[in-house]
Design an enzyme around this catalytic site. Sequence first.
Site, short mmCIF file in Angstrom:
data_model
loop_
_atom_site.label_atom_id
_atom_site.label_comp_id
_atom_site.label_asym_id
_atom_site.label_seq_id
_atom_site.Cartn_x
_atom_site.Cartn_y
_atom_site.Cartn_z
N ASN A 113 48.62 -10.15 38.19
CA ASN A 113 49.11 -8.88 37.65
C ASN A 113 47.92 -8.00 37.32
O ASN A 113 47.23 -8.22 36.33
CB ASN A 113 49.95 -9.18 36.40
CG ASN A 113 50.41 -7.92 35.69
OD1 ASN A 113 50.30 -6.82 36.23
ND2 ASN A 113 50.94 -8.08 34.48
N LYS A 146 47.91 -4.98 36.33
CA LYS A 146 48.20 -4.00 35.27
C LYS A 146 47.69 -2.62 35.70
O LYS A 146 47.77 -2.29 36.87
CB LYS A 146 47.61 -4.49 33.94
CG LYS A 146 48.06 -5.93 33.64
CD LYS A 146 47.75 -6.39 32.27
CE LYS A 146 48.28 -7.81 32.09
NZ LYS A 146 48.07 -8.33 30.75
N HIS A 181 57.84 -7.54 31.64
CA HIS A 181 56.55 -7.95 31.08
C HIS A 181 56.48 -7.51 29.62
O HIS A 181 56.99 -6.44 29.25
CB HIS A 181 55.41 -7.32 31.89
CG HIS A 181 54.08 -7.87 31.50
ND1 HIS A 181 53.41 -7.46 30.38
CD2 HIS A 181 53.33 -8.85 32.06
CE1 HIS A 181 52.28 -8.15 30.27
NE2 HIS A 181 52.22 -9.00 31.29
N GLU A 228 54.25 -6.20 27.91
CA GLU A 228 53.63 -4.89 27.65
C GLU A 228 54.64 -3.77 27.88
O GLU A 228 54.54 -2.70 27.28
CB GLU A 228 52.38 -4.73 28.53
CG GLU A 228 51.25 -5.61 27.99
CD GLU A 228 50.18 -5.98 28.99
OE1 GLU A 228 50.11 -5.38 30.08
OE2 GLU A 228 49.41 -6.91 28.68
N GLU A 262 55.22 -16.15 29.01
CA GLU A 262 53.93 -15.58 28.62
C GLU A 262 53.91 -15.31 27.12
O GLU A 262 54.40 -14.26 26.67
CB GLU A 262 53.68 -14.26 29.35
CG GLU A 262 53.60 -14.39 30.85
CD GLU A 262 52.85 -13.20 31.44
OE1 GLU A 262 51.81 -13.43 32.04
OE2 GLU A 262 53.29 -12.06 31.24
N GLY A 307 45.66 -11.59 27.39
CA GLY A 307 44.46 -10.76 27.26
C GLY A 307 43.60 -11.10 26.05
O GLY A 307 42.68 -10.34 25.71
N SER A 314 45.99 -15.53 29.51
CA SER A 314 44.58 -15.98 29.55
C SER A 314 44.35 -17.16 30.49
O SER A 314 43.54 -18.04 30.19
CB SER A 314 44.07 -16.26 28.14
OG SER A 314 44.09 -15.09 27.35
P1 PGA Z 1 46.01 -12.20 30.99
O1 PGA Z 1 47.39 -11.44 31.30
O2 PGA Z 1 45.84 -13.26 32.07
O3 PGA Z 1 44.95 -11.14 31.09
O4 PGA Z 1 46.11 -12.81 29.65
C1 PGA Z 1 48.53 -12.14 31.72
C2 PGA Z 1 49.70 -11.21 31.89
O5 PGA Z 1 49.89 -10.33 31.05
O6 PGA Z 1 50.47 -11.32 32.87
#
Ligand code: PGA
Length: 251
Positions: free
Chosen positions: A11, A13, A97, A99, A168, A174, A211
């Site tokens: 992803n 983003k 997601h 976010e 997640e 992140g 992560s």
């Molecule tokens: P990250 O993001 O690997 O940077 O923690 C994962 C995600 O939000 O899909």
Amino acid sequence: MSTRTPIVAGNWKMNKTSAEGAETCTALRALVEGVDGVEIAVCPPYTALQAAADALKGSNIDVLAQAVHEKESGAHTGEISAAMIVATGAAGTLVGHSERRAAGETDDQVAARVRAALDGGLRVIMCCGESLEQRDAGETMDWLTGQVTAGLAQVDPSEQDRIAVAYEPIWAIGTGRTATPEQAQEACAHVRSVAAERFDGAALRVLYGGSVSPDNAAELMSQPDVDGALVGGASLEAEKFAAIVRGAVGA
Ligand code: PGA
């Protein structure tokens, strides 16, 4: 040993222009050529979908969007329909997601967007996950039950080969603070058991995200109920993402 084919999806983003995305795809394509036993996908921003799909045509890497709107067309400024995504050459989309949920996407919208994606011919990775406050309060499993039940409410069991769920935990996204393999296993097993009320739980793919890195990917994905990874930051570099892909198949 599970017979489910793992999925490793990157992803991106809000990163990479179309030219940068094409460059990453070309590099990734060479790095994972011939790697099988795993479904590989990248999720570029909308503006790079077409370039990524062009760069990956005929490869073993799929292109997924990061979101989709539930309506087919109309007065929805800034939104993109399933048909528009299909027209770029992309094969699927993420939905729900955290976010996007944090920016206001509701369980009902997630359900409608999963439905619209499937109707449009797309595959879906539906995301779920708890906050740190919810985990500390012991509410994780109940929260996941609610998100998974709501998110899949409009999916017919006959469509389940086109849907996967990504667990997640928000506190792991992140932050560099990965869930332990035990935490990932427990939550993914729970997601599977919730889905199994309406679907074939043994066949459903449940991914872990948060992560994931080349250092921790293989151990996370070796858990019996973890069928791959949704990767954010570490998917931006082709080398790192390819290492994670290889971790899914022990290659
Ligand atoms: P990250 O993001 O690997 O940077 O923690 C994962 C995600 O939000 O899909």
